[in-house]
Design a protein around this motif. Structure first.
Motif, PDB file in Angstrom:
ATOM      1  N   LYS A  11       1.010  -1.208  -0.047  1.00  0.00           N
ATOM      2  CA  LYS A  11      -0.080  -0.088   0.164  1.00  0.00           C
ATOM      3  C   LYS A  11       0.872   1.252  -0.081  1.00  0.00           C
ATOM      4  O   LYS A  11       0.418   2.249  -0.712  1.00  0.00           O
ATOM      5  CB  LYS A  11      -0.826   0.144   1.332  1.00  0.00           C
ATOM      6  N   ASP A  12       1.912   1.273   0.833  1.00  0.00           N
ATOM      7  CA  ASP A  12       2.869   2.298   0.879  1.00  0.00           C
ATOM      8  C   ASP A  12       3.481   2.625  -0.603  1.00  0.00           C
ATOM      9  O   ASP A  12       3.633   3.796  -0.841  1.00  0.00           O
ATOM     10  CB  ASP A  12       4.031   2.092   1.975  1.00  0.00           C
ATOM     11  N   HIS A  13       3.919   1.553  -1.179  1.00  0.00           N
ATOM     12  CA  HIS A  13       4.548   1.590  -2.485  1.00  0.00           C
ATOM     13  C   HIS A  13       3.586   2.191  -3.476  1.00  0.00           C
ATOM     14  O   HIS A  13       3.742   2.876  -4.332  1.00  0.00           O
ATOM     15  CB  HIS A  13       5.164   0.330  -3.049  1.00  0.00           C
ATOM     16  N   ALA A  14       2.287   1.606  -3.497  1.00  0.00           N
ATOM     17  CA  ALA A  14       1.193   2.049  -4.427  1.00  0.00           C
ATOM     18  C   ALA A  14       0.873   3.452  -4.178  1.00  0.00           C
ATOM     19  O   ALA A  14       0.654   4.483  -5.255  1.00  0.00           O
ATOM     20  CB  ALA A  14       0.152   1.117  -4.233  1.00  0.00           C
ATOM     21  N   ALA A  15       0.879   4.038  -3.018  1.00  0.00           N
ATOM     22  CA  ALA A  15       0.701   5.628  -2.587  1.00  0.00           C
ATOM     23  C   ALA A  15       1.867   6.374  -3.232  1.00  0.00           C
ATOM     24  O   ALA A  15       1.555   7.367  -3.780  1.00  0.00           O
ATOM     25  CB  ALA A  15       0.526   5.707  -1.154  1.00  0.00           C
ATOM     26  N   ARG A  16       3.025   5.797  -2.909  1.00  0.00           N
ATOM     27  CA  ARG A  16       4.421   6.531  -3.467  1.00  0.00           C
ATOM     28  C   ARG A  16       4.151   6.789  -4.747  1.00  0.00           C
ATOM     29  O   ARG A  16       4.531   7.560  -5.786  1.00  0.00           O
ATOM     30  CB  ARG A  16       5.379   6.125  -2.958  1.00  0.00           C
ATOM     31  N   ALA A  17       3.831   5.528  -5.642  1.00  0.00           N
ATOM     32  CA  ALA A  17       3.634   5.579  -6.981  1.00  0.00           C
ATOM     33  C   ALA A  17       2.691   6.585  -7.408  1.00  0.00           C
ATOM     34  O   ALA A  17       2.847   7.287  -8.659  1.00  0.00           O
ATOM     35  CB  ALA A  17       3.509   4.304  -7.548  1.00  0.00           C
ATOM     36  N   ILE A  18       1.498   6.638  -6.914  1.00  0.00           N
ATOM     37  CA  ILE A  18       0.363   7.388  -7.342  1.00  0.00           C
ATOM     38  C   ILE A  18       0.969   9.063  -7.260  1.00  0.00           C
ATOM     39  O   ILE A  18       0.847   9.668  -8.101  1.00  0.00           O
ATOM     40  CB  ILE A  18      -0.716   7.194  -6.658  1.00  0.00           C
ATOM     41  N   PHE A  19       1.404   9.179  -6.103  1.00  0.00           N
ATOM     42  CA  PHE A  19       2.041  10.791  -5.655  1.00  0.00           C
ATOM     43  C   PHE A  19       2.837  11.089  -6.734  1.00  0.00           C
ATOM     44  O   PHE A  19       3.185  12.102  -7.507  1.00  0.00           O
ATOM     45  CB  PHE A  19       2.482  10.786  -4.409  1.00  0.00           C
ATOM     46  N   SER A  20       3.894   9.969  -7.102  1.00  0.00           N
ATOM     47  CA  SER A  20       4.966  10.232  -8.020  1.00  0.00           C
ATOM     48  C   SER A  20       4.419  10.506  -9.596  1.00  0.00           C
ATOM     49  O   SER A  20       4.758  11.417 -10.236  1.00  0.00           O
ATOM     50  CB  SER A  20       6.021   9.082  -8.237  1.00  0.00           C
ATOM     51  N   VAL A  21       3.663   9.824 -10.062  1.00  0.00           N
ATOM     52  CA  VAL A  21       2.920  10.167 -11.254  1.00  0.00           C
ATOM     53  C   VAL A  21       1.938  11.319 -11.056  1.00  0.00           C
ATOM     54  O   VAL A  21       2.079  11.984 -12.242  1.00  0.00           O
ATOM     55  CB  VAL A  21       1.738   8.653 -11.693  1.00  0.00           C
ATOM     56  N   ALA A  22       1.459  11.599 -10.043  1.00  0.00           N
ATOM     57  CA  ALA A  22       0.544  12.562 -10.052  1.00  0.00           C
ATOM     58  C   ALA A  22       1.741  14.095 -10.140  1.00  0.00           C
ATOM     59  O   ALA A  22       1.216  15.045 -10.935  1.00  0.00           O
ATOM     60  CB  ALA A  22      -0.337  12.856  -8.741  1.00  0.00           C
ATOM     61  N   GLY A  23       2.652  13.993  -9.397  1.00  0.00           N
ATOM     62  CA  GLY A  23       3.775  14.988  -9.465  1.00  0.00           C
ATOM     63  C   GLY A  23       4.290  15.269 -10.979  1.00  0.00           C
ATOM     64  O   GLY A  23       4.362  16.348 -11.240  1.00  0.00           O
ATOM     65  N   ILE A  24       4.459  14.103 -11.477  1.00  0.00           N
ATOM     66  CA  ILE A  24       5.094  14.179 -13.097  1.00  0.00           C
ATOM     67  C   ILE A  24       4.074  14.795 -13.910  1.00  0.00           C
ATOM     68  O   ILE A  24       4.392  15.495 -14.774  1.00  0.00           O
ATOM     69  CB  ILE A  24       5.510  12.926 -13.232  1.00  0.00           C
ATOM     70  N   VAL A  25       2.775  14.473 -13.729  1.00  0.00           N
ATOM     71  CA  VAL A  25       1.771  14.878 -14.523  1.00  0.00           C
ATOM     72  C   VAL A  25       1.475  16.493 -14.240  1.00  0.00           C
ATOM     73  O   VAL A  25       1.346  17.170 -15.080  1.00  0.00           O
ATOM     74  CB  VAL A  25       0.312  14.363 -14.357  1.00  0.00           C
ATOM     75  N   VAL A  26       1.458  17.025 -12.969  1.00  0.00           N
ATOM     76  CA  VAL A  26       1.337  18.362 -12.590  1.00  0.00           C
ATOM     77  C   VAL A  26       2.626  19.025 -13.249  1.00  0.00           C
ATOM     78  O   VAL A  26       2.442  20.270 -13.743  1.00  0.00           O
ATOM     79  CB  VAL A  26       1.266  18.428 -11.020  1.00  0.00           C
TER      80      VAL A  26
END
Length: 152
Positions: A11-26
């Motif tokens: 779950k922690d890795h999934a959350a980090r991946a989501i935040f990373s992708v969101a940061g890249i998109v932004v």
């Protein structure tokens, strides 16, 4: 316990991946907006420069050379000029211009220049000069379609 710990790590890795992708998109969106803004700025600069060169034939560009450097204003009739200035300003909403002999309403002084501005807009394909041009030529007084040029 190991199973719970493994699930938490996933779950922690999934959350980090989501935040990373969101940061890249932004960040990508921000870069795109900056690039598009820069292109628009350059287009406005180029269009404004073309409009300025088109306006070189306007009467107001050469009128200042024809006005004599000697002023005909004197202290005795300063109040009359002040009153005339206020009257023209109140009547038109724009400050009058000294043409070398008398105060002239801005609209009257620039009537021919506005016709040339309109021709320049048409030749350059400018539909909304207040949005497409930069600097002083983006002001409503240089837009032949603005309410300033409509009869009161």
């Amino acid at each position: 316990m190991i199973k719970d710990q493994s699930e938490m790590m996933q779950k922690d890795h999934a959350a980090r991946a989501i935040f990373s992708v969101a940061g890249i998109v932004v960040f990508a969106m921000f870069c795109l907006m900056v690039q598009l803004g820069h292109q628009k700025w350059n287009e406005q600069t180029t269009l404004t420069a073309a409009f300025e060169s088109c306006m070189e034939i306007a009467p107001f560009k050469s009128s200042q050379q024809s006005i004599s450097s000697k002023t005909t204003l004197n202290a005795e009739n300063l109040q009359a000029h002040y009153d005339e200035f206020n009257h023209l300003f109140d009547a038109t909403g724009l400050p009058p211009i000294w043409d070398g002999q008398k105060l002239v309403a801005w609209k009257e002084y620039h009537q021919e220049s506005i016709k040339i501005a309109e021709q320049c807009h048409q030749s350059l394909g400018i539909a909304d000069p207040q949005k497409e041009l930069r600097g002083s030529y983006s002001k409503p007084v240089w837009d032949p379609g603005s309410e300033i040029w409509q009869t009161r």
